[in-house]
Design a protein around this motif. Structure first.
Motif, PDB file in Angstrom:
ATOM      1  N   TYR A 147       0.853  -1.188   0.000  1.00  0.00           N
ATOM      2  CA  TYR A 147       0.000   0.000   0.000  1.00  0.00           C
ATOM      3  C   TYR A 147       0.893   1.243   0.000  1.00  0.00           C
ATOM      4  CZ  TYR A 147      -4.287  -2.533   1.357  1.00  0.00           C
ATOM      5  OH  TYR A 147      -5.380  -3.345   1.405  1.00  0.00           O
ATOM      6  N   MET A 190      -7.483   4.210  -6.241  1.00  0.00           N
ATOM      7  CA  MET A 190      -8.479   3.377  -6.899  1.00  0.00           C
ATOM      8  C   MET A 190      -9.872   4.011  -6.919  1.00  0.00           C
ATOM      9  SD  MET A 190      -8.378  -0.646  -6.189  1.00  0.00           S
ATOM     10  CE  MET A 190      -8.680  -1.845  -7.465  1.00  0.00           C
ATOM     11  N   ASP A 191     -10.197   4.794  -5.874  1.00  0.00           N
ATOM     12  CA  ASP A 191     -11.541   5.370  -5.870  1.00  0.00           C
ATOM     13  C   ASP A 191     -11.660   6.543  -6.852  1.00  0.00           C
ATOM     14  OD1 ASP A 191      -9.820   6.504  -3.675  1.00  0.00           O
ATOM     15  OD2 ASP A 191     -11.461   7.933  -3.555  1.00  0.00           O
ATOM     16  N   ARG A 192     -10.547   6.846  -7.565  1.00  0.00           N
ATOM     17  CA  ARG A 192     -10.609   7.857  -8.633  1.00  0.00           C
ATOM     18  C   ARG A 192     -10.693   7.203 -10.008  1.00  0.00           C
ATOM     19  NH1 ARG A 192     -11.740  12.745  -6.293  1.00  0.00           N
ATOM     20  NH2 ARG A 192     -11.498  12.097  -4.134  1.00  0.00           N
ATOM     21  N   TRP A 193     -10.763   5.862 -10.039  1.00  0.00           N
ATOM     22  CA  TRP A 193     -10.953   5.186 -11.320  1.00  0.00           C
ATOM     23  C   TRP A 193     -12.455   5.138 -11.600  1.00  0.00           C
ATOM     24  CZ3 TRP A 193      -7.694   0.027 -10.756  1.00  0.00           C
ATOM     25  CH2 TRP A 193      -6.407   0.341 -10.290  1.00  0.00           C
ATOM     26  N   THR A 194     -12.824   4.626 -12.772  1.00  0.00           N
ATOM     27  CA  THR A 194     -14.250   4.367 -12.993  1.00  0.00           C
ATOM     28  C   THR A 194     -14.543   2.968 -12.441  1.00  0.00           C
ATOM     29  OG1 THR A 194     -13.988   3.267 -15.120  1.00  0.00           O
ATOM     30  CG2 THR A 194     -14.149   5.689 -15.151  1.00  0.00           C
ATOM     31  N   PRO A 195     -15.822   2.690 -12.105  1.00  0.00           N
ATOM     32  CA  PRO A 195     -16.157   1.347 -11.603  1.00  0.00           C
ATOM     33  C   PRO A 195     -15.723   0.256 -12.582  1.00  0.00           C
ATOM     34  CG  PRO A 195     -18.015   2.840 -11.312  1.00  0.00           C
ATOM     35  CD  PRO A 195     -16.984   3.598 -12.092  1.00  0.00           C
ATOM     36  N   VAL A 238     -12.113  -0.471 -12.127  1.00  0.00           N
ATOM     37  CA  VAL A 238     -11.894  -1.289 -10.926  1.00  0.00           C
ATOM     38  C   VAL A 238     -12.172  -2.750 -11.251  1.00  0.00           C
ATOM     39  CG1 VAL A 238     -12.637  -1.726  -8.539  1.00  0.00           C
ATOM     40  CG2 VAL A 238     -12.473   0.632  -9.388  1.00  0.00           C
ATOM     41  N   SER A 239     -13.299  -2.993 -11.930  1.00  0.00           N
ATOM     42  CA  SER A 239     -13.668  -4.370 -12.282  1.00  0.00           C
ATOM     43  C   SER A 239     -12.618  -5.003 -13.186  1.00  0.00           C
ATOM     44  CB  SER A 239     -15.025  -4.398 -12.993  1.00  0.00           C
ATOM     45  OG  SER A 239     -16.024  -3.995 -12.096  1.00  0.00           O
ATOM     46  N   VAL A 291      -9.635  -6.030 -11.064  1.00  0.00           N
ATOM     47  CA  VAL A 291      -9.909  -7.229 -10.263  1.00  0.00           C
ATOM     48  C   VAL A 291      -9.872  -8.468 -11.159  1.00  0.00           C
ATOM     49  CG1 VAL A 291     -11.670  -8.405  -8.897  1.00  0.00           C
ATOM     50  CG2 VAL A 291     -11.233  -5.966  -8.535  1.00  0.00           C
ATOM     51  N   ARG A 292     -10.485  -8.329 -12.338  1.00  0.00           N
ATOM     52  CA  ARG A 292     -10.552  -9.462 -13.264  1.00  0.00           C
ATOM     53  C   ARG A 292      -9.142  -9.871 -13.706  1.00  0.00           C
ATOM     54  NH1 ARG A 292     -14.439  -7.520 -16.059  1.00  0.00           N
ATOM     55  NH2 ARG A 292     -13.175  -6.608 -17.716  1.00  0.00           N
ATOM     56  N   GLU A 338      -7.497 -11.884 -11.006  1.00  0.00           N
ATOM     57  CA  GLU A 338      -8.068 -13.225 -10.873  1.00  0.00           C
ATOM     58  C   GLU A 338      -7.624 -14.128 -12.007  1.00  0.00           C
ATOM     59  OE1 GLU A 338     -12.213 -12.518 -10.457  1.00  0.00           O
ATOM     60  OE2 GLU A 338     -11.991 -12.039  -8.321  1.00  0.00           O
ATOM     61  N   ALA A 341      -4.887 -11.097   0.483  1.00  0.00           N
ATOM     62  CA  ALA A 341      -4.910  -9.638   0.585  1.00  0.00           C
ATOM     63  C   ALA A 341      -5.027  -9.268   2.054  1.00  0.00           C
ATOM     64  CB  ALA A 341      -6.103  -9.079  -0.183  1.00  0.00           C
ATOM     65  N   PRO A 390      -5.555  -2.745   5.390  1.00  0.00           N
ATOM     66  CA  PRO A 390      -4.528  -1.755   5.722  1.00  0.00           C
ATOM     67  C   PRO A 390      -4.463  -1.456   7.219  1.00  0.00           C
ATOM     68  CG  PRO A 390      -6.342  -0.728   4.532  1.00  0.00           C
ATOM     69  CD  PRO A 390      -6.650  -2.182   4.606  1.00  0.00           C
ATOM     70  N   GLU A 391      -5.492  -1.857   7.958  1.00  0.00           N
ATOM     71  CA  GLU A 391      -5.489  -1.625   9.400  1.00  0.00           C
ATOM     72  C   GLU A 391      -4.513  -2.593  10.063  1.00  0.00           C
ATOM     73  OE1 GLU A 391      -7.702   0.670  10.606  1.00  0.00           O
ATOM     74  OE2 GLU A 391      -8.498   1.021   8.609  1.00  0.00           O
ATOM     75  N   ARG A 419     -11.384   0.771   2.970  1.00  0.00           N
ATOM     76  CA  ARG A 419     -10.133   0.503   3.687  1.00  0.00           C
ATOM     77  C   ARG A 419     -10.346  -0.390   4.902  1.00  0.00           C
ATOM     78  NH1 ARG A 419      -8.989   5.701   1.877  1.00  0.00           N
ATOM     79  NH2 ARG A 419      -9.775   6.755   3.728  1.00  0.00           N
ATOM     80  N   THR A 424     -15.084   0.115  -3.135  1.00  0.00           N
ATOM     81  CA  THR A 424     -14.208   0.923  -3.990  1.00  0.00           C
ATOM     82  C   THR A 424     -14.951   1.342  -5.257  1.00  0.00           C
ATOM     83  OG1 THR A 424     -12.313  -0.309  -3.175  1.00  0.00           O
ATOM     84  CG2 THR A 424     -11.974   0.982  -5.169  1.00  0.00           C
ATOM     85  N   ARG A 425     -15.712   0.404  -5.837  1.00  0.00           N
ATOM     86  CA  ARG A 425     -16.499   0.731  -7.042  1.00  0.00           C
ATOM     87  C   ARG A 425     -17.544   1.808  -6.745  1.00  0.00           C
ATOM     88  NH1 ARG A 425     -16.874  -4.727  -7.649  1.00  0.00           N
ATOM     89  NH2 ARG A 425     -15.370  -5.540  -9.133  1.00  0.00           N
ATOM     90  N   ALA A 466     -17.331   4.188  -4.494  1.00  0.00           N
ATOM     91  CA  ALA A 466     -16.607   5.460  -4.409  1.00  0.00           C
ATOM     92  C   ALA A 466     -16.239   5.932  -5.808  1.00  0.00           C
ATOM     93  CB  ALA A 466     -15.350   5.291  -3.553  1.00  0.00           C
ATOM     94  N   ALA A 467     -15.770   4.980  -6.634  1.00  0.00           N
ATOM     95  CA  ALA A 467     -15.363   5.323  -7.998  1.00  0.00           C
ATOM     96  C   ALA A 467     -16.542   5.856  -8.803  1.00  0.00           C
ATOM     97  CB  ALA A 467     -14.773   4.085  -8.679  1.00  0.00           C
ATOM     98  N   ARG A 468     -17.698   5.224  -8.642  1.00  0.00           N
ATOM     99  CA  ARG A 468     -18.901   5.646  -9.377  1.00  0.00           C
ATOM    100  C   ARG A 468     -19.264   7.079  -9.004  1.00  0.00           C
ATOM    101  NH1 ARG A 468     -23.773   5.666  -7.368  1.00  0.00           N
ATOM    102  NH2 ARG A 468     -23.236   4.282  -5.638  1.00  0.00           N
ATOM    103  N   ASN A 473     -17.332   9.408  -7.592  1.00  0.00           N
ATOM    104  CA  ASN A 473     -16.284  10.349  -7.998  1.00  0.00           C
ATOM    105  C   ASN A 473     -16.353  10.630  -9.495  1.00  0.00           C
ATOM    106  OD1 ASN A 473     -15.053  10.990  -5.540  1.00  0.00           O
ATOM    107  ND2 ASN A 473     -13.932   9.044  -5.529  1.00  0.00           N
ATOM    108  N   ALA A 474     -16.646   9.573 -10.288  1.00  0.00           N
ATOM    109  CA  ALA A 474     -16.761   9.764 -11.738  1.00  0.00           C
ATOM    110  C   ALA A 474     -17.915  10.728 -12.034  1.00  0.00           C
ATOM    111  CB  ALA A 474     -16.985   8.419 -12.434  1.00  0.00           C
ATOM    112  N   ARG A 504     -16.894  14.271 -11.231  1.00  0.00           N
ATOM    113  CA  ARG A 504     -16.012  14.869 -12.230  1.00  0.00           C
ATOM    114  C   ARG A 504     -16.822  15.341 -13.423  1.00  0.00           C
ATOM    115  NH1 ARG A 504     -12.517  10.587 -10.874  1.00  0.00           N
ATOM    116  NH2 ARG A 504     -13.246   9.360 -12.637  1.00  0.00           N
TER     117      ARG A 504
END
Lengths: 135, 381
Positions: free
Chosen positions: A10, A22-27, A30-31, A34-35, A38, A55, A58-59, B357, B369-370, B372-374, B376-377, B380
């Motif tokens: 991290y 990652m939370d600034r990517w599009t969903p 993210v998918s 992950v794919r 896998e 995995a 982070p805590e 987290r 995470t998805r 949050a991403a949705r 945030n998108a 924007r």
């Protein structure tokens, strides 16, 4: 065969080329990420090189012994500067070169904009059992 | 080779050996050995009476082990070769096994392992695979558990509540590896419900059936989670829903409230809604009130707050969250959801990322995470 740990951080590794949280990517991105992970693991299962993947949250907390009859001392959560492991994959491969090749592939997992993240992964050889024949 | 049949016979055969004078630990070992032999022998030479075969072989295994043990300790053989006719197995034997394997002196992990082996007839290897631990670790856990209960009299009446907690734990573990633990928990709870008239046993069975019914809709082919509101309800298993609702109604008619009945009632109300919009949130909040009254559980209060957010308004839900410990599992995710419903995408996105987290599983983390991403998108633009 030799086992290697592919370690993902991290924090604490050099910054990735495409370093977007990652939370600034599009969903969908993210998918896709992950794919990719896998399918990578699945492929190594198929080639007989997969051992384990986990995995970590982070805590976390540092703990140490504080003397007889006393509860252990704790410290944490970790300060922002400390190295923080995100997870790992253990592989069992024929050569160090193969371990590097696979780590390189894993580091190319797609990120923001669908582009490879180029994140830094740490490759660490396991210390194995001593060989039977030594002379 | 009917593995399901074999496993169904397991607790009864253990019960019979115990009635013939074997200790529980020795009886359980002998039956496991007999199961292994059945798996080896039956395909080529199926017995006419599988139950009698298992009893005979398990008894022989028990005698062999007892003799080996006895000669090791240079003591006299005290076990008769031919057992006294004695009473046959009864439904009570199986029930007693449930109680013994969930004995309060056992840790939850030990009770779960012992129940799956002695009542469920699973092998140590299967249980180890299901819980992702080495087989030797699981074998050790089981043998320590057997030692712990070795002093407990087999016929001692037990507490149904402890058994239900164990079965609930097995069910919630879901599905990993070769063994479908959710289906196994349902099978064991069904048998328990058949052997004992108890409204909470029925309540737990109903709860399991109603949640299991949603399983086909709960994950996408890629393993990602689908929230309840977005699930394709045509993929819910209506047969299981009908059965679950029947079991629940019979339990509720006894008018002895309990936490599993309350949870099942909530699941039934969701099952009853053909679309997410048709959900009767007012009734669901009432059941959560009941659940809070029964258990005083902070998790129930958290879920109640989310339900209140639907029944009244997101603001009401957020108000209900106040006073709860933010360290509660899924607290932040619930707050994120309610803020989004309240139109505050900025706060919701931040909280979803924070919830990711502290998520407890990888599918949950990816889902959050998805989310949050949705948002945030969208922000924007």
């Amino acid at each position: 065969m030799a086992k290697y740990l592919l370690l993902k951080h991290y924090r604490g590794a050099p910054a990735a080329v495409h370093d977007v949280p990652m939370d600034r990517w599009t969903p969908e991105e993210v998918s896709a990420h992950v794919r990719y992970m896998e399918e990578f693991a699945e492929r190594l299962r198929g080639t007989g090189e997969f051992v384990d993947a986990q995995a970590l949250s982070p805590e976390g907390t540092f703990v140490r012994y504080d003397g007889e009859g006393r509860p252990p001392v704790t410290d944490g959560p970790f300060a922002e500067t400390k190295d923080l492991i995100a997870g790992w994959m253990v592989i069992d491969v024929d050569s160090y070169e193969r371990a590097l090749e696979l780590a390189g592939e894993l580091s190319a997992a797609p990120g923001a904009g669908g582009k490879p993240i180029h994140e830094w992964l740490e490759v660490r050889p396991f210390l194995g059992a001593p060989p039977t024949v030594t002379d | 080779m009917d593995e399901a049949l074999l496993r169904t016979l397991t607790p009864a055969v253990i019960g019979i050996l115990v009635r013939r004078g074997a200790g529980f630990a020795a009886a359980e070992d002998a039956v496991q050995d007999a199961l292994v032999e059945a798996v080896r022998v039956w395909p080529g030479d199926p017995p006419r009476n599988p139950r009698a075969w298992l009893i005979a072989v398990a008894w022989r295994k028990f005698l062999d082990a007892a003799r080996a043990d006895t000669s090791r300790r240079r003591r006299e053989i005290r076990v008769e070769d031919e057992p006294a006719p004695g009473p046959g197995a009864t439904a009570d034997d199986t029930l007693q096994l449930y109680f013994l394997c969930a004995h309060p002196s056992l840790t939850p992990a030990s009770a779960v392992a012992l129940t799956l082996r002695a009542v469920g007839g699973l092998s140590t290897r299967q249980i180890a695979q299901a819980y992702l631990v080495p087989e030797a670790t699981m074998a050790q856990r089981i043998s320590r558990a057997k030692r712990t209960v070795s002093g407990v009299r087999f016929q001692q009446p037990g507490d149904v509540a402890t058994v239900l907690r164990v079965l609930y734990l097995v069910f919630n573990e879901g599905y990993s590896g070769d063994v479908d633990l959710a289906a196994e928990a349902i099978r064991l709870t069904r048998r328990l419900a058949a052997g004992i008239e108890h409204e909470e046993v029925a309540g737990l069975l109903a709860l399991m059936l109603l949640h299991h019914a949603r399983r086909p809709a709960r994950t996408r082919p890629d393993g990602s989670l689908v929230p309840l509101a977005e699930q394709d309800r045509t993929r819910w298993d209506t047969r299981l829903i009908v059965e679950g609702v029947d079991v629940l109604q019979a339990a509720l008619a006894r008018d002895r409230p309990g936490e599993f009945q309350a949870q099942a009632a909530i699941a039934a109300l969701h099952a009853d809604a053909r679309t997410a919009e048709e959900t009767d949130w007012t009734q669901i909040v009432e059941w959560y009130d009941e659940l809070v009254r029964l258990t005083d559980s902070p998790v129930a209060r958290l879920n109640r707050a989310v339900a209140l957010g639907e029944a009244e308004s997101p603001r009401a839900g957020l108000a209900a969250l106040e006073g709860l410990d933010p360290a509660l599992p899924r607290y932040t995710a619930a707050a994120a959801y309610l803020h989004e419903r309240d139109g505050d995408a900025v706060t919701a996105a931040r909280l979803y990322a924070e919830a990711a987290r502290s998520a407890l599983s990888l599918p949950e983390r990816d889902h959050l995470t998805r989310q949050a991403a949705r948002l945030n998108a969208g922000l924007r633009g």
